[in-house]
Design a protein around this motif. Structure first.
Motif, PDB file in Angstrom:
ATOM      1  N   GLU A  23       0.836  -1.204   0.000  1.00 54.14           N
ATOM      2  CA  GLU A  23       0.000   0.000   0.000  1.00 54.14           C
ATOM      3  C   GLU A  23       0.869   1.252   0.000  1.00 54.14           C
ATOM      4  O   GLU A  23       0.636   2.178  -0.778  1.00 54.14           O
ATOM      5  CB  GLU A  23      -0.907   0.036   1.236  1.00 54.14           C
ATOM      6  CG  GLU A  23      -2.224  -0.636   1.057  1.00 54.14           C
ATOM      7  CD  GLU A  23      -3.176  -0.347   2.198  1.00 54.14           C
ATOM      8  OE1 GLU A  23      -4.337  -0.053   1.919  1.00 54.14           O
ATOM      9  OE2 GLU A  23      -2.754  -0.426   3.371  1.00 54.14           O
ATOM     10  N   GLN A  24       1.870   1.273   0.872  1.00 58.52           N
ATOM     11  CA  GLN A  24       2.740   2.444   0.972  1.00 58.52           C
ATOM     12  C   GLN A  24       3.498   2.651  -0.337  1.00 58.52           C
ATOM     13  O   GLN A  24       3.627   3.768  -0.824  1.00 58.52           O
ATOM     14  CB  GLN A  24       3.726   2.288   2.138  1.00 58.52           C
ATOM     15  CG  GLN A  24       4.487   3.551   2.461  1.00 58.52           C
ATOM     16  CD  GLN A  24       3.582   4.688   2.922  1.00 58.52           C
ATOM     17  OE1 GLN A  24       2.897   4.576   3.935  1.00 58.52           O
ATOM     18  NE2 GLN A  24       3.563   5.781   2.190  1.00 58.52           N
ATOM     19  N   ALA A 104      -8.516   9.777  -5.388  1.00 60.55           N
ATOM     20  CA  ALA A 104      -7.642   8.987  -4.500  1.00 60.55           C
ATOM     21  C   ALA A 104      -8.423   7.823  -3.896  1.00 60.55           C
ATOM     22  O   ALA A 104      -7.925   6.697  -3.825  1.00 60.55           O
ATOM     23  CB  ALA A 104      -7.063   9.880  -3.400  1.00 60.55           C
ATOM     24  N   TYR A 105      -9.662   8.088  -3.494  1.00 63.08           N
ATOM     25  CA  TYR A 105     -10.523   7.045  -2.926  1.00 63.08           C
ATOM     26  C   TYR A 105     -10.713   5.916  -3.939  1.00 63.08           C
ATOM     27  O   TYR A 105     -10.547   4.743  -3.615  1.00 63.08           O
ATOM     28  CB  TYR A 105     -11.872   7.651  -2.543  1.00 63.08           C
ATOM     29  CG  TYR A 105     -12.859   6.665  -1.964  1.00 63.08           C
ATOM     30  CD1 TYR A 105     -13.065   6.593  -0.590  1.00 63.08           C
ATOM     31  CD2 TYR A 105     -13.597   5.802  -2.776  1.00 63.08           C
ATOM     32  CE1 TYR A 105     -13.965   5.692  -0.043  1.00 63.08           C
ATOM     33  CE2 TYR A 105     -14.498   4.896  -2.240  1.00 63.08           C
ATOM     34  CZ  TYR A 105     -14.675   4.851  -0.878  1.00 63.08           C
ATOM     35  OH  TYR A 105     -15.560   3.949  -0.344  1.00 63.08           O
ATOM     36  N   ARG A 106     -11.087   6.280  -5.167  1.00 62.25           N
ATOM     37  CA  ARG A 106     -11.359   5.267  -6.196  1.00 62.25           C
ATOM     38  C   ARG A 106     -10.114   4.446  -6.523  1.00 62.25           C
ATOM     39  O   ARG A 106     -10.190   3.235  -6.699  1.00 62.25           O
ATOM     40  CB  ARG A 106     -11.918   5.918  -7.466  1.00 62.25           C
ATOM     41  CG  ARG A 106     -13.391   6.268  -7.338  1.00 62.25           C
ATOM     42  CD  ARG A 106     -14.029   6.581  -8.674  1.00 62.25           C
ATOM     43  NE  ARG A 106     -13.492   7.761  -9.313  1.00 62.25           N
ATOM     44  CZ  ARG A 106     -13.912   9.000  -9.113  1.00 62.25           C
ATOM     45  NH1 ARG A 106     -14.887   9.221  -8.267  1.00 62.25           N
ATOM     46  NH2 ARG A 106     -13.358  10.008  -9.732  1.00 62.25           N
ATOM     47  N   ILE A 107      -8.971   5.097  -6.605  1.00 62.06           N
ATOM     48  CA  ILE A 107      -7.739   4.374  -6.928  1.00 62.06           C
ATOM     49  C   ILE A 107      -7.363   3.423  -5.790  1.00 62.06           C
ATOM     50  O   ILE A 107      -6.960   2.284  -6.031  1.00 62.06           O
ATOM     51  CB  ILE A 107      -6.603   5.363  -7.275  1.00 62.06           C
ATOM     52  CG1 ILE A 107      -6.898   5.947  -8.659  1.00 62.06           C
ATOM     53  CG2 ILE A 107      -5.236   4.695  -7.227  1.00 62.06           C
ATOM     54  CD1 ILE A 107      -5.989   7.062  -9.089  1.00 62.06           C
ATOM     55  N   LYS A 110      -9.726   0.493  -5.904  1.00 62.36           N
ATOM     56  CA  LYS A 110      -9.343  -0.406  -6.998  1.00 62.36           C
ATOM     57  C   LYS A 110      -8.140  -1.260  -6.590  1.00 62.36           C
ATOM     58  O   LYS A 110      -8.077  -2.448  -6.867  1.00 62.36           O
ATOM     59  CB  LYS A 110      -9.030   0.384  -8.265  1.00 62.36           C
ATOM     60  CG  LYS A 110      -8.664  -0.518  -9.454  1.00 62.36           C
ATOM     61  CD  LYS A 110      -8.287   0.295 -10.677  1.00 62.36           C
ATOM     62  CE  LYS A 110      -7.928  -0.545 -11.882  1.00 62.36           C
ATOM     63  NZ  LYS A 110      -7.148  -1.730 -11.677  1.00 62.36           N
ATOM     64  N   PHE A 111      -7.176  -0.652  -5.907  1.00 66.07           N
ATOM     65  CA  PHE A 111      -6.012  -1.388  -5.407  1.00 66.07           C
ATOM     66  C   PHE A 111      -6.473  -2.570  -4.551  1.00 66.07           C
ATOM     67  O   PHE A 111      -6.020  -3.698  -4.733  1.00 66.07           O
ATOM     68  CB  PHE A 111      -5.095  -0.447  -4.609  1.00 66.07           C
ATOM     69  CG  PHE A 111      -4.085  -1.164  -3.770  1.00 66.07           C
ATOM     70  CD1 PHE A 111      -2.927  -1.683  -4.334  1.00 66.07           C
ATOM     71  CD2 PHE A 111      -4.293  -1.337  -2.411  1.00 66.07           C
ATOM     72  CE1 PHE A 111      -1.997  -2.365  -3.558  1.00 66.07           C
ATOM     73  CE2 PHE A 111      -3.363  -2.013  -1.630  1.00 66.07           C
ATOM     74  CZ  PHE A 111      -2.220  -2.530  -2.209  1.00 66.07           C
ATOM     75  N   HIS A 112      -7.398  -2.310  -3.617  1.00 65.93           N
ATOM     76  CA  HIS A 112      -7.882  -3.377  -2.744  1.00 65.93           C
ATOM     77  C   HIS A 112      -8.621  -4.460  -3.534  1.00 65.93           C
ATOM     78  O   HIS A 112      -8.408  -5.644  -3.308  1.00 65.93           O
ATOM     79  CB  HIS A 112      -8.794  -2.812  -1.648  1.00 65.93           C
ATOM     80  CG  HIS A 112      -8.036  -2.263  -0.489  1.00 65.93           C
ATOM     81  ND1 HIS A 112      -7.704  -3.030   0.600  1.00 65.93           N
ATOM     82  CD2 HIS A 112      -7.524  -1.039  -0.258  1.00 65.93           C
ATOM     83  CE1 HIS A 112      -7.026  -2.292   1.458  1.00 65.93           C
ATOM     84  NE2 HIS A 112      -6.902  -1.071   0.969  1.00 65.93           N
ATOM     85  N   LYS A 113      -9.464  -4.039  -4.457  1.00 61.13           N
ATOM     86  CA  LYS A 113     -10.221  -5.016  -5.257  1.00 61.13           C
ATOM     87  C   LYS A 113      -9.284  -5.858  -6.118  1.00 61.13           C
ATOM     88  O   LYS A 113      -9.476  -7.070  -6.230  1.00 61.13           O
ATOM     89  CB  LYS A 113     -11.264  -4.295  -6.112  1.00 61.13           C
ATOM     90  CG  LYS A 113     -12.439  -3.832  -5.270  1.00 61.13           C
ATOM     91  CD  LYS A 113     -13.512  -3.169  -6.104  1.00 61.13           C
ATOM     92  CE  LYS A 113     -14.704  -2.885  -5.208  1.00 61.13           C
ATOM     93  NZ  LYS A 113     -15.279  -1.591  -5.403  1.00 61.13           N
ATOM     94  N   ASP A 114      -8.285  -5.227  -6.714  1.00 63.02           N
ATOM     95  CA  ASP A 114      -7.303  -5.972  -7.515  1.00 63.02           C
ATOM     96  C   ASP A 114      -6.553  -6.980  -6.651  1.00 63.02           C
ATOM     97  O   ASP A 114      -6.303  -8.112  -7.067  1.00 63.02           O
ATOM     98  CB  ASP A 114      -6.299  -5.023  -8.189  1.00 63.02           C
ATOM     99  CG  ASP A 114      -6.929  -4.214  -9.322  1.00 63.02           C
ATOM    100  OD1 ASP A 114      -8.059  -4.535  -9.749  1.00 63.02           O
ATOM    101  OD2 ASP A 114      -6.271  -3.250  -9.768  1.00 63.02           O
TER     102      ASP A 114
END
Length: 153
Positions: A23-24, A104-107, A110-114
């Motif tokens: 994440e970081q 930023a929220y959407r990206i 998406k990171f979490h969903k991916d």
């Protein structure tokens, strides 16, 4: 049993650390390198659609309104959040994401969903069910053992 305990301990610690590191890294290499993990989680708690009161968001994050105020001041300066006072009661401060905050929220979402898609892509339906059941049990254990509240979402 001892081998299982050691393996699970290693896996959980590695997973936790790896997710934080990933994440970081994703934040520091992307368009939102000015955000910390704490700030992105604050953005996540504010949510996409409705203005929320500072006390609601602080409660969700399990922090004081004073601590949240410091974070929100930084996010306002960086252009991710805007605040407004409630017309009927000027003491109530509402916060909402700006266009940049929503991006930023959407990206991050998406990171979490991916990450989840990758995790389960080669699992059978039965393996998915076992994974979900096991993680739910683990989650319930941590929440009851350490008096944690359940996050909505």
């Amino acid at each position: 049993m001892s081998k299982t305990i050691n393996v699970l301990n290693e896996l959980l610690v590695d997973l936790f650390n790896d997710i934080l590191t990933i994440e970081q890294r994703a934040l520091s290499e992307g368009e939102f390198k000015d955000l910390s993990i704490t700030e992105i989680h604050t953005i996540e708690a504010i949510g996409m659609y409705e203005a929320r009161s500072m006390s609601e968001v602080a409660k969700d994050l399990e922090i004081t309104v004073g601590t949240l105020t410091t974070a929100i001041n930084n996010l306002v300066k960086k252009g991710y959040v805007e605040r407004e006072r409630l017309e009927g009661d000027r003491r109530v401060v509402l916060i909402r994401l700006t266009k940049r905050g929503k991006l930023a929220y959407r990206i991050h979402d998406k990171f979490h969903k991916d990450m989840i898609r990758e995790t389960i892509q080669d699992l059978s339906e039965q393996e998915e069910e076992v994974l979900i059941h096991s993680l739910e049990k683990l989650n319930r254990f941590f929440k009851s053992k350490y008096n944690l509240t359940s996050k909505e979402g």
